[in-house]
Design an enzyme around this catalytic site. Sequence first.
Site, PDB file in Angstrom:
ATOM      1  N   ASN A  11       9.213  -6.058  -1.717  1.00 54.01           N
ATOM      2  CA  ASN A  11      10.620  -5.949  -2.130  1.00 54.01           C
ATOM      3  C   ASN A  11      11.082  -4.514  -1.873  1.00 54.01           C
ATOM      4  O   ASN A  11      10.682  -3.604  -2.578  1.00 54.01           O
ATOM      5  CB  ASN A  11      10.721  -6.308  -3.622  1.00 54.01           C
ATOM      6  N   LYS A  13      13.993  -3.353  -2.310  1.00 57.76           N
ATOM      7  CA  LYS A  13      15.102  -2.932  -3.194  1.00 57.76           C
ATOM      8  C   LYS A  13      16.202  -2.297  -2.337  1.00 57.76           C
ATOM      9  O   LYS A  13      16.421  -2.740  -1.205  1.00 57.76           O
ATOM     10  CB  LYS A  13      14.561  -2.023  -4.305  1.00 57.76           C
ATOM     11  N   HIS A  91      14.942 -10.988 -10.602  1.00 56.97           N
ATOM     12  CA  HIS A  91      14.208  -9.724 -10.652  1.00 56.97           C
ATOM     13  C   HIS A  91      14.690  -8.935 -11.870  1.00 56.97           C
ATOM     14  O   HIS A  91      15.868  -8.965 -12.219  1.00 56.97           O
ATOM     15  CB  HIS A  91      14.426  -8.915  -9.362  1.00 56.97           C
ATOM     16  N   GLU A  93      15.459  -5.964 -12.342  1.00 56.49           N
ATOM     17  CA  GLU A  93      16.595  -5.047 -12.121  1.00 56.49           C
ATOM     18  C   GLU A  93      17.904  -5.834 -12.081  1.00 56.49           C
ATOM     19  O   GLU A  93      18.948  -5.339 -12.513  1.00 56.49           O
ATOM     20  CB  GLU A  93      16.358  -4.236 -10.834  1.00 56.49           C
ATOM     21  N   GLU A 163       6.164  -9.921 -13.371  1.00 59.88           N
ATOM     22  CA  GLU A 163       6.330  -8.471 -13.216  1.00 59.88           C
ATOM     23  C   GLU A 163       6.693  -7.865 -14.568  1.00 59.88           C
ATOM     24  O   GLU A 163       7.875  -7.878 -14.964  1.00 59.88           O
ATOM     25  CB  GLU A 163       7.466  -8.162 -12.228  1.00 59.88           C
ATOM     26  N   GLY A 169       7.558   0.425 -11.045  1.00 62.84           N
ATOM     27  CA  GLY A 169       7.951   1.771 -10.636  1.00 62.84           C
ATOM     28  C   GLY A 169       7.445   2.877 -11.548  1.00 62.84           C
ATOM     29  O   GLY A 169       7.899   4.015 -11.467  1.00 62.84           O
ATOM     30  N   SER A 208       3.750  -1.722  -9.864  1.00 64.85           N
ATOM     31  CA  SER A 208       2.867  -0.612  -9.485  1.00 64.85           C
ATOM     32  C   SER A 208       1.584  -1.058  -8.779  1.00 64.85           C
ATOM     33  O   SER A 208       0.522  -0.467  -8.982  1.00 64.85           O
ATOM     34  CB  SER A 208       2.544   0.270 -10.700  1.00 64.85           C
TER      35      SER A 208
HETATM   36  P1  13P Z   1       6.765  -1.265  -7.810  1.00 63.57           P
HETATM   37  O1  13P Z   1       5.670  -1.842  -6.965  1.00 63.57           O
HETATM   38  O2  13P Z   1       7.466  -0.095  -7.152  1.00 63.57           O
HETATM   39  O3  13P Z   1       6.323  -0.987  -9.206  1.00 63.57           O
HETATM   40  O4  13P Z   1       7.906  -2.398  -7.915  1.00 63.57           O
HETATM   41  C1  13P Z   1       7.551  -3.677  -8.274  1.00 63.57           C
HETATM   42  C2  13P Z   1       8.721  -4.568  -8.079  1.00 63.57           C
HETATM   43  O5  13P Z   1       9.710  -4.490  -8.803  1.00 63.57           O
HETATM   44  C3  13P Z   1       8.684  -5.538  -6.981  1.00 63.57           C
HETATM   45  O6  13P Z   1       9.694  -6.489  -7.093  1.00 63.57           O
END
Ligand code: 13P
Length: 249
Positions: A11, A13, A91, A93, A163, A169, A208
């Site tokens: 992803n 983003k 997701h 976010e 997740e 992150g 992560s």
């Molecule tokens: P990270 O791998 O940067 O922690 O992000 C995970 C994520 O949100 C994938 O959709």
Amino acid sequence: MAIRKAMVAGNWKMNGSLELVKQMSDAINNVKSKKIDVVLFPPFPLVSALIASGVSTGTQTISEYKPGAFTGEVDAQLVKDLGAEYVLVGHSERRSIYNESNSTVAEKFSRAQQVGLTPILCVGESESEQENGKTELVVAAQIDAVIEKIGVAALKDSVIAYEPVWAIGTGKTASPEQAQNVHKFIRDKIAALDSDLAQGLTILYGGSVNEKNSELLFAQADIDGGLIGGASLKADSFSAICESAKGTL
Ligand code: 13P
């Protein structure tokens, strides 16, 4: 996990460029194997370029509506017509920054399947929910919203990504045992409604994941691969994560 094929999804983003499409498609075309599905989720403007470079592609969201007066939104059918195969729904976010509710997420899931896209339903608890022992409650409600709207059978043509929000992150990955416990909870919950479907369901871990921790995570019985954020922007790291998934079959 022999009955399920491993999947590694990246992803991006709101990151990426045409240059990154070139680098990552070269890297992915090198690690491609019958043993794993590798999929990237770039920002919308890069979708066509990635598809043209031979990479299996999805989008990070879609509209829950059919075409109409929804300025700024993107119709699922158009995404499908471009050649995309997957879409992320729910997701964290999207849930936290854009206020997507469980019910909106269920509508997006349903719309994706209407046009033949495979939805990847993202679920996971926040840090305070985890500290208060509410992980299973939160994850169950996120999944139930979809089951109540379209029925458990719809999960057959989907993927679930666990997740935990506190791991996204932050560099704080869930331990393999912690993640496995939640994945098992999800599979058992669905198995109570349809055992065969649950055994065939791909459940990814995200938060992560990097090339150092992926192998142990993917080795867990109910972890079928990963949804990767930051490390999916680096060709070396992402290729190494894909390689580590091959051995877990
Ligand atoms: P990270 O791998 O940067 O922690 O992000 C995970 C994520 O949100 C994938 O959709």
